[in-house]
Design an enzyme around this catalytic site. Sequence first.
Site, PDB file in Angstrom:
ATOM      1  N   ILE A 141       0.814  -0.859  -0.010  1.00  0.00           N
ATOM      2  CA  ILE A 141      -0.109   0.072  -0.044  1.00  0.00           C
ATOM      3  C   ILE A 141       0.945   1.228   0.005  1.00  0.00           C
ATOM      4  O   ILE A 141       1.821   1.238   0.566  1.00  0.00           O
ATOM      5  CB  ILE A 141      -1.007   0.197   1.244  1.00  0.00           C
ATOM      6  CG1 ILE A 141      -1.835  -1.246   1.185  1.00  0.00           C
ATOM      7  CG2 ILE A 141      -2.033   1.263   1.269  1.00  0.00           C
ATOM      8  CD1 ILE A 141      -2.808  -1.417   0.077  1.00  0.00           C
ATOM      9  N   TYR A 144       4.599   1.460  -0.020  1.00  0.00           N
ATOM     10  CA  TYR A 144       5.257   0.040   0.077  1.00  0.00           C
ATOM     11  C   TYR A 144       5.590  -0.494  -1.137  1.00  0.00           C
ATOM     12  O   TYR A 144       6.176  -1.824  -1.314  1.00  0.00           O
ATOM     13  CB  TYR A 144       4.446  -0.809   1.129  1.00  0.00           C
ATOM     14  CG  TYR A 144       4.739  -0.376   2.498  1.00  0.00           C
ATOM     15  CD1 TYR A 144       5.399  -1.173   3.242  1.00  0.00           C
ATOM     16  CD2 TYR A 144       4.283   0.600   3.207  1.00  0.00           C
ATOM     17  CE1 TYR A 144       5.879  -1.062   4.629  1.00  0.00           C
ATOM     18  CE2 TYR A 144       4.654   0.860   4.768  1.00  0.00           C
ATOM     19  CZ  TYR A 144       5.215  -0.171   5.177  1.00  0.00           C
ATOM     20  OH  TYR A 144       5.616   0.288   6.531  1.00  0.00           O
ATOM     21  N   VAL A 230       5.779  -7.222   2.905  1.00  0.00           N
ATOM     22  CA  VAL A 230       6.504  -7.076   1.601  1.00  0.00           C
ATOM     23  C   VAL A 230       7.947  -6.330   1.850  1.00  0.00           C
ATOM     24  O   VAL A 230       8.575  -6.537   0.955  1.00  0.00           O
ATOM     25  CB  VAL A 230       5.615  -6.259   0.594  1.00  0.00           C
ATOM     26  CG1 VAL A 230       5.417  -4.871   1.077  1.00  0.00           C
ATOM     27  CG2 VAL A 230       6.060  -6.210  -0.787  1.00  0.00           C
ATOM     28  N   ASP A 231       7.928  -5.835   2.803  1.00  0.00           N
ATOM     29  CA  ASP A 231       9.278  -4.951   2.975  1.00  0.00           C
ATOM     30  C   ASP A 231      10.310  -5.902   3.724  1.00  0.00           C
ATOM     31  O   ASP A 231      10.900  -5.514   4.702  1.00  0.00           O
ATOM     32  CB  ASP A 231       8.899  -3.629   4.095  1.00  0.00           C
ATOM     33  CG  ASP A 231       8.559  -4.383   5.382  1.00  0.00           C
ATOM     34  OD1 ASP A 231       7.551  -5.108   5.455  1.00  0.00           O
ATOM     35  OD2 ASP A 231       8.430  -3.358   6.277  1.00  0.00           O
ATOM     36  N   GLU A 321      -1.500  -8.146  14.803  1.00  0.00           N
ATOM     37  CA  GLU A 321      -0.671  -9.069  15.360  1.00  0.00           C
ATOM     38  C   GLU A 321      -1.287  -9.453  16.683  1.00  0.00           C
ATOM     39  O   GLU A 321      -0.804 -10.718  17.245  1.00  0.00           O
ATOM     40  CB  GLU A 321       0.856  -8.674  15.469  1.00  0.00           C
ATOM     41  CG  GLU A 321       2.059  -9.705  15.999  1.00  0.00           C
ATOM     42  CD  GLU A 321       3.187  -8.973  15.838  1.00  0.00           C
ATOM     43  OE1 GLU A 321       4.095  -9.144  14.993  1.00  0.00           O
ATOM     44  OE2 GLU A 321       3.514  -8.365  17.224  1.00  0.00           O
ATOM     45  N   ASP A 344      15.648  -9.698  11.642  1.00  0.00           N
ATOM     46  CA  ASP A 344      16.112  -8.421  11.388  1.00  0.00           C
ATOM     47  C   ASP A 344      17.612  -8.501  11.740  1.00  0.00           C
ATOM     48  O   ASP A 344      17.850  -8.743  12.868  1.00  0.00           O
ATOM     49  CB  ASP A 344      15.360  -7.458  12.065  1.00  0.00           C
ATOM     50  CG  ASP A 344      15.493  -6.028  11.945  1.00  0.00           C
ATOM     51  OD1 ASP A 344      16.647  -5.595  11.550  1.00  0.00           O
ATOM     52  OD2 ASP A 344      14.558  -5.112  12.222  1.00  0.00           O
TER      53      ASP A 344
END
Length: 370
Positions: A141, A144, A230-231, A321, A344
């Site tokens: 969106i 993104y 998606v990131d 979440e 990460d």
Amino acid sequence: MYTNQRINALGNRKYLAFSLVFLPFVFWLSWYTYSGNSWTPSLPFSCRFQYAIEKREEIPEERKYVDHFRKDGSYLDHLLEIRLPRMNYSQPETMNPPRRDILVMTPWFAPIVWDGTFNIDILNQQFKQRNVRIGLTVFAIKKYVVFIQLFLETAEKFFMVGHKVNYYIMTDRPKDVPNVTLAEGRKVVVLEIQSYARWQDVSMRRMEMISLFAKEQFIQEVDFLVCVDVDMRFSDHVGVEILSDIFGTLHPAFYRGQRQQFTYERRPASQAYIAYIEGDFYYAGGFFGGTVDEVYKLTNQCHNAIMTDKANSIEALWHDESHLNKYFLNHKPTKILSPEYLWDNSMGVPEVLRKRRFVAVPKNHVQIRN
């Protein structure tokens, strides 16, 4: 003589009474069955399949499989012919598990997937026999959309290699979806959806969109759904070892933590509420999935809970979440992915993490969300 006559007459009356009660029931039972009504709600799947074939009916939750069965049973004969090819691999040893440094099985017998706990060659052969189709859903969106290119390119290199994949890109900017060269049997499906002003609303509406498309489209096109952010980028193998009826992923920030430390929603007014004495693991909202019907149940229930909270003017701490974690508390996942599947790199690389399969792309969160 008189006594015998009374006995005979009494017997005749009993017979007549029995006939008047029993025969109408027999006729009604025959009519009910002939009219196509089911008497088998509690039959096991295999029996329900056969019943559906004989009655020429479709059982909703299994309708996509029923058409594979033929009344003469030839499909079952075909199944008997399938076998794994001969393969050379190390024998599993009962008294020598491949990993001793991590938990590999939950108390409800759901495996936790870490590197070294599975043989991907065996699994690939099993899933290829089933000719499975996998759907990978992402939301892109507003800004993104800039992550789609890297996401797809790395997915083609590492995600479900050798299997059929539909990339479902849900976006408000369909014209900005880049063209990426895909392997045979894989395609991009762009689904235009509405945008929202707040990133929190975008996050929470994912449950609604996945449930809607699961019911209207995905159920017809794929067997499993994998729902991710998606990131991110794929940096190592992610394959059929993750597939199960319903699976979640251990959050990289909490996989070592105690339940009292988890950032569950702690306010009883919320539908996502989890008490401090409850909880198994903390699951990440950025990687979950399962069969289409199970993912539909998960996302639909989470969406309904989110809407209930909204009607009561409350928003769960970590939005979708938080509701995902409440769902997994009450509906235990049948498989759990280790933090290898959502990492990460800013958190370093602990010794227990042999692989980093799906990692966050560095970004300015404030800038990209606004």
